[in-house]
Enzyme design. Structure first.
Site, PDB file in Angstrom:
ATOM      1  N   HIS B 153       7.480 -14.675  -1.134  1.00  8.01           N
ATOM      2  CA  HIS B 153       7.404 -16.553  -2.615  1.00  8.01           C
ATOM      3  C   HIS B 153       6.587 -16.230  -3.407  1.00  8.01           C
ATOM      4  CE1 HIS B 153       3.565 -14.992   0.301  1.00  8.01           C
ATOM      5  NE2 HIS B 153       3.324 -15.331  -0.590  1.00  8.01           N
ATOM      6  N   HIS B 198       5.024 -20.602   3.717  1.00  6.85           N
ATOM      7  CA  HIS B 198       5.235 -20.462   3.036  1.00  6.85           C
ATOM      8  C   HIS B 198       6.057 -19.901   2.497  1.00  6.85           C
ATOM      9  CE1 HIS B 198       3.014 -17.104   2.493  1.00  6.85           C
ATOM     10  NE2 HIS B 198       2.301 -17.680   1.638  1.00  6.85           N
ATOM     11  N   HIS B 214       1.105 -14.983  -8.843  1.00  5.99           N
ATOM     12  CA  HIS B 214       1.186 -14.066  -8.441  1.00  5.99           C
ATOM     13  C   HIS B 214       3.319 -14.083  -7.279  1.00  5.99           C
ATOM     14  CE1 HIS B 214      -0.083 -15.598  -3.667  1.00  5.99           C
ATOM     15  NE2 HIS B 214       1.092 -14.498  -3.207  1.00  5.99           N
ATOM     16  N   HIS B 246      -4.780 -12.009   5.389  1.00  2.59           N
ATOM     17  CA  HIS B 246      -5.393 -14.074   5.242  1.00  2.59           C
ATOM     18  C   HIS B 246      -6.033 -15.106   6.286  1.00  2.59           C
ATOM     19  CE1 HIS B 246      -4.129 -13.989   1.106  1.00  2.59           C
ATOM     20  NE2 HIS B 246      -2.561 -13.715   1.546  1.00  2.59           N
ATOM     21  N   TYR B 255      -2.978  -7.498  -3.278  1.00  2.00           N
ATOM     22  CA  TYR B 255      -2.763  -8.428  -4.376  1.00  2.00           C
ATOM     23  C   TYR B 255      -3.219  -7.228  -5.286  1.00  2.00           C
ATOM     24  CZ  TYR B 255      -2.892 -13.001  -2.555  1.00  2.00           C
ATOM     25  OH  TYR B 255      -2.392 -13.976  -2.087  1.00  2.00           O
ATOM     26  N   GLU B 265       1.665  -9.590  -5.146  1.00  2.00           N
ATOM     27  CA  GLU B 265       1.195  -9.506  -3.827  1.00  2.00           C
ATOM     28  C   GLU B 265       2.615  -8.838  -2.708  1.00  2.00           C
ATOM     29  OE1 GLU B 265       1.147 -12.769  -0.947  1.00  2.00           O
ATOM     30  OE2 GLU B 265      -0.166 -12.093   0.322  1.00  2.00           O
TER      31      GLU B 265
END
Lengths: 97, 307
Positions: B153, B198, B214, B246, B255, B265
């Site tokens: 993503h 996501h 990112h 997260h 990261y 990431e």
């Protein structure tokens, strides 16, 4: 032979090996005198004005270091390696140009 | 097949300051494989379990960042339909001919309200994942680096957040998995075109458009995330933050930066999303927990360092 790096406004000096960037030598100790961003020449966080001393450098983002900057010693601390003792001034710049 | 329309993040073009330093990073640290180089000096790479020709494209430039992100759609008919719908929404659409990128069909490019350039395409040459499609093994020999199976993503920032979110949800058919609101201001939107938590994240920026935060690569387990952290230490990769977890997406993460300051990431875990699920809400007073669940605070670098 390691070199000494001084950041304007602070009394202490940092020991910097020839194979260490100026940012790196200030990042690893207790006193972080230069802001640390991406450490890769992209964000401009660690921009400094070199006041004294010589260095070699690598490519940096033109969004943060113009040719004129580069010619006048306004460079990113993460992209310069000392070739003598140095004195630098922190120029904080955090926004994309 | 119930997953139709926009299928997944397909490719992005990253600008890098030194192409060979970047290639070394994306192959030896991340673990992608080079699948081509074109006459413009662009380098094409893919993760091992991706069947299509490439997911990351690198080009040398004097300012790092991301030129465009692209999503693969299920057919040429869908590509034509979505191009018209995007134009109707109010974005000017440009068509890039097949072959402009190696092994890639016609692309539809438009600038979204947050200033980013987004592409859709339907066709890319399948080169396979190295296992074959009959009685395949679980993984191929010769994996290297962090060995992600896929690009996962992107997170991008801009001022006109509601416009981009409306385009992605109403026109491109994305589901809205999670969001952060500050009173009535939308601060962050996490959107999915699949069952991932996501496929793209939009974050509010109060001053600048078209910012790239990112690109993420998927890892299968937390153990693999920790192994990626070992590689970061071993190879002197510039770390941003992690390994950690997260709140948003529940993903496990690190990261770090590529040699031009583009943020990468590695991401693992998360949950299965279905379009009938409610959108999860996070409040600004718990933003720290939303982003980094254990430490519950953001570092300034994470919020402000972007290309």
């Amino acid at each position: 032979m390691p070199f000494r790096i001084q950041v304007e406004g602070y009394d202490e000096t940092f020991t910097c090996r020839e194979d260490q960037t100026v940012l790196r030598c200030t990042e690893v100790g207790l006193n972080r005198r230069i802001p640390v961003g991406c450490r890769q020449g992209g964000c401009g966080f660690c921009k400094v004005q070199v006041l004294e001393g010589s260095y070699r450098s690598r490519v940096m983002s033109r969004a943060h270091v113009t040719k004129e900057d580069e010619d006048n010693g306004r460079v990113l601390a993460c992209c310069i390696w000392p070739t003598s003792d140095m004195r630098v001034r922190v120029l904080r710049q955090t926004k994309k140009a | 097949m119930s997953m139709t329309g926009v299928l997944r993040p397909g490719h992005c073009l990253l600008r890098v300051l030194d192409i060979e330093a970047a290639v070394k990073h994306y192959t030896e640290v991340i673990g992608l494989d080079i699948t081509g180089r074109d006459d413009k000096g662009r380098v094409y790479l893919k993760a091992w379990d991706e069947h299509d020709h490439h997911s990351i494209i690198l080009r040398e430039a004097d300012i790092p960042g991301c030129d465009f992100i692209a999503f693969k759609v299920d057919s040429k008919a869908t590509l034509e339909r979505l191009a018209k719908d995007v134009e109707k929404f109010g974005c000017k659409v440009n068509y890039l001919p097949a072959g402009e990128l190696m092994e890639t069909g016609e692309r539809v490019r438009f600038q979204i309200p947050t200033g980013h350039h987004v592409e859709l395409y339907a066709e890319k040459t399948k080169v396979g994942n190295g296992l074959g499609n009959v009685n395949p093994g679980p993984w191929p020999d010769g994996l290297h680096g962090m060995q992600p199976p896929r690009m996962d993503h992107w997170q991008i920032h801009g001022i006109e957040l509601p416009g981009s979110v409306e385009l992605f949800t109403k026109v491109l058919g994305f589901g809205w998995t999670e969001r952060v609101k500050d009173d009535n201001t939308l601060m962050a939107a996490f959107l999915s075109c699949s069952t991932k938590p996501h496929d793209i994240a939009f974050i509010k920026d109060f001053e600048l458009q078209d910012r790239f935060h990112h690109v993420a690569f998927y890892l299968n387990t937390w153990e693999e995330v920790l192994r990626a952290a070992d590689i970061i230490g071993k190879k002197n990769v510039s770390l941003d933050i992690g390994p950690t977890r997260h709140g948003i997406t529940r993903g496990q993460t690190i990261y770090f930066f590529d040699p031009s300051g583009n943020r990468n990431e590695v991401f693992s875990g998360g949950y299965m999303y279905y379009p009938d699920m409610p959108t999860i809400e996070w409040t600004m007073d718990e933003l720290g927990r939303a982003i980094f669940y254990p430490i519950r605070e953001l570092n300034e670098r994470f919020l402000t360092v972007m290309t």
